[in-house]
Design a protein around this motif. Structure first.
Motif, PDB file in Angstrom:
ATOM      1  N   TRP A 237     -33.844   6.536   1.533  1.00  9.94           N
ATOM      2  CA  TRP A 237     -33.535   5.229   0.932  1.00  9.94           C
ATOM      3  C   TRP A 237     -33.620   4.133   1.997  1.00  9.94           C
ATOM      4  O   TRP A 237     -34.262   3.098   1.795  1.00  9.94           O
ATOM      5  CB  TRP A 237     -32.120   5.219   0.375  1.00  9.94           C
ATOM      6  N   HIS A 244     -29.429   1.314  -3.921  1.00  5.62           N
ATOM      7  CA  HIS A 244     -29.068   1.946  -5.193  1.00  5.62           C
ATOM      8  C   HIS A 244     -28.219   1.021  -6.050  1.00  5.62           C
ATOM      9  O   HIS A 244     -28.437   0.897  -7.256  1.00  5.62           O
ATOM     10  CB  HIS A 244     -28.319   3.251  -4.932  1.00  5.62           C
ATOM     11  N   THR A 258     -31.806  11.132  -6.394  1.00 11.01           N
ATOM     12  CA  THR A 258     -31.473   9.771  -6.788  1.00 11.01           C
ATOM     13  C   THR A 258     -31.399   9.736  -8.307  1.00 11.01           C
ATOM     14  O   THR A 258     -32.374  10.055  -8.988  1.00 11.01           O
ATOM     15  CB  THR A 258     -32.543   8.785  -6.303  1.00 11.01           C
TER      16      THR A 258
END
Length: 485
Positions: A237, A244, A258
């Motif tokens: 990420w 997120h 995810t």
């Protein structure tokens, strides 16, 4: 036309303590918004059948196909750092499993109507959030980041109230399992330790069999394995600039995937403290806090698993490796982005100095890395043009090039090719999704399809897609995405 699918459902066999069986709630006049042929192939679904009305009705929740066993699972969790108690699948309904090349894959409808766990919600999803989840699931997979997938998304003229009246949609999600940290928290906090053990044994037996043979406590081994997967995922990420937005424990996958794409964002201008979720007023889930929040969530999972361990120290020992694994995984990713094929002392400082420069000048994250990928041959002007502090960048660039060229057998052409395979040309920026959503609201799904085509090949600079890799327009910074998305 009819197409027979061989459904199984291992999670259903856990029993009624873990879920409630129910049918989805139909939506009126459904229509296709988007489909992923790649996911269909993973599931053994005939692509012609997927375009049929039978498939449309099934994946909108209007019909239950033979072999499906729809259910909603119960879980609890911490939301924004606070214990929220019982949560559960408030708008998600698990249909069952289909055989994939690497094992069974769960198929789940998101937005398929009320469940016993909907709380004050309506059980529905809206068109905009369903398009975002559909596209981002496939974008992340193409970037090589562990993720749930999306088979299809369907829309309906059925009305849903959010900040305004919107139309309903259903996205069909796919993963080896949708079990979350919150599932374990639910049974631990409610004192249902037999069910907690049953769930942990289920996860170990089906997804982490090596933990059964590990020395010591198998549930501590599970915690350590989940921590390692989570560390690898979060490092990816950070390396790609993904936020997120809502890292609650009920949104954390036990498989290190995810999941739950709500107020996500890929960074435009690099700001380490960027908050992509308009609902996150305390900036708990800012980009630069994600690694520590993941550890906090793992600690909560460890607390939930304590009834299955001999002593607290087993959980602490299982969590300890994360502190080294996550930064090491991130540095490895950053080295690859920089074109470095080996690791040396000083690489972390080289990276940190660069990130400070990028933050100070609010440099576009994706465009910087893509331009740098082309600069190994020595043409740094396009990269230099991104900075206001040109002298500071020049000094950093000298150090970077010296580090590159000091690699054994350094080859500029091979390094450039490797960097271009690492630093994407196109990511799912918020404004690109917003354009596709606004057109979809008018019944035009062509931009969804065009964007899907680009994000499925994010490292390729394809003709006719130059606008998708361009700087974001001024209005992009005004887009607000909240938990209601």
């Amino acid at each position: 036309m009819s197409f027979l699918l061989a459904w199984t459902h291992r999670f259903a066999e856990l029993g009624p303590d873990f879920h409630t069986e129910l049918s989805p709630t139909p939506l009126p006049d459904p229509h296709w918004v988007g489909q992923s042929p790649a996911v269909a192939r993973e599931l053994g679904i005939d692509e012609t059948w997927l375009r049929s009305d039978e498939a449309l009705q099934a994946f909108t929740g209007n019909a239950v196909l033979p072999g499906m066993r729809p259910l909603a699972s119960v879980y609890s969790g911490h939301q924004f750092g606070h214990w929220a108690g019982q949560l559960g699948d408030g708008r998600a309904i698990l249909l069952g499993e289909l055989a994939g090349p690497h094992g069974p894959l769960e198929v789940q409808l998101k937005g398929a109507g009320l469940t016993p766990y909907s709380r004050m919600g309506d059980g529905r999803a809206v068109l905009r959030s369903s398009i975002r989840e559909f596209l981002c699931s496939e974008a992340m997979h193409a970037l090589g980041i562990p993720t749930s997938r999306a088979l299809c998304v369907s829309g309906s003229p059925g009305r849903v109230r959010r900040e305004e009246i919107e139309t309903a949609a259903v996205v069909t999600r796919v993963a080896p399992s949708f079990i979350r940290f919150g599932h374990f928290e639910h049974f631990s906090h409610s004192g249902q330790h037999d069910q907690l053990r049953t769930l942990a044994d289920f996860v170990i037996d089906h997804f982490y069999p090596a933990c059964r043979e590990a020395p010591g406590n198998p549930y501590a081994a599970l915690l350590e394995a989940v921590s390692a997967r989570t560390a690898a995922m979060v490092a990816q990420w950070q390396a790609v600039g993904f936020c997120h937005g809502v890292m609650n424990t009920d949104n954390m996958s036990i498989l290190g995937l995810t999941i739950d794409y709500g107020p996500f964002q890929f960074l435009d201008a690099f700001n380490p403290a960027h908050v992509c979720n308009h609902s996150d007023t305390g900036a708990r889930y800012a980009y630069n806090r994600q690694p520590n929040i993941a550890y906090w969530n793992l600690f909560a999972l460890g607390q939930a698993l304590l009834p299955l361990m001999d002593e607290q120290q087993q959980a602490l020992d299982a969590l300890e490796p994360y502190k080294a694994l996550m930064p090491a995984a991130l540095q490895q990713r950053m080295n690859a982005k920089l074109g470095l094929s080996d690791s040396k002392d000083g690489d972390a400082e080289l990276t940190d100095n660069l990130m400070k420069l990028m933050a100070a000048d609010a440099v576009d994250f994706t465009i910087f890395w893509r331009r740098l990928s082309h600069a190994g041959s020595g043409d740094l002007e396009p990269v230099r043009d991104l900075f206001l502090q040109r002298d500071a960048f020049d000094a950093w660039a000298v150090q970077w090039q010296e580090r590159l060229q000091a690699q054994p057998g350094f080859d500029a052409t091979a390094t450039q090719a490797q960097m271009l395979r690492t630093n994407p040309h196109v990511v799912l920026r918020n404004h690109l999704g917003e354009v596709a959503i606004q057109r979809a609201k008018q019944g035009d799904f062509s931009e969804v399809a065009r964007l899907q085509s680009a994000i499925e090949r994010p490292f390729e600079a394809l003709a006719g897609q130059e606008d998708l890799a361009a700087f974001p327009p001024d209005w992009a910074s005004q887009i607000e995405i909240s938990c209601s998305s």
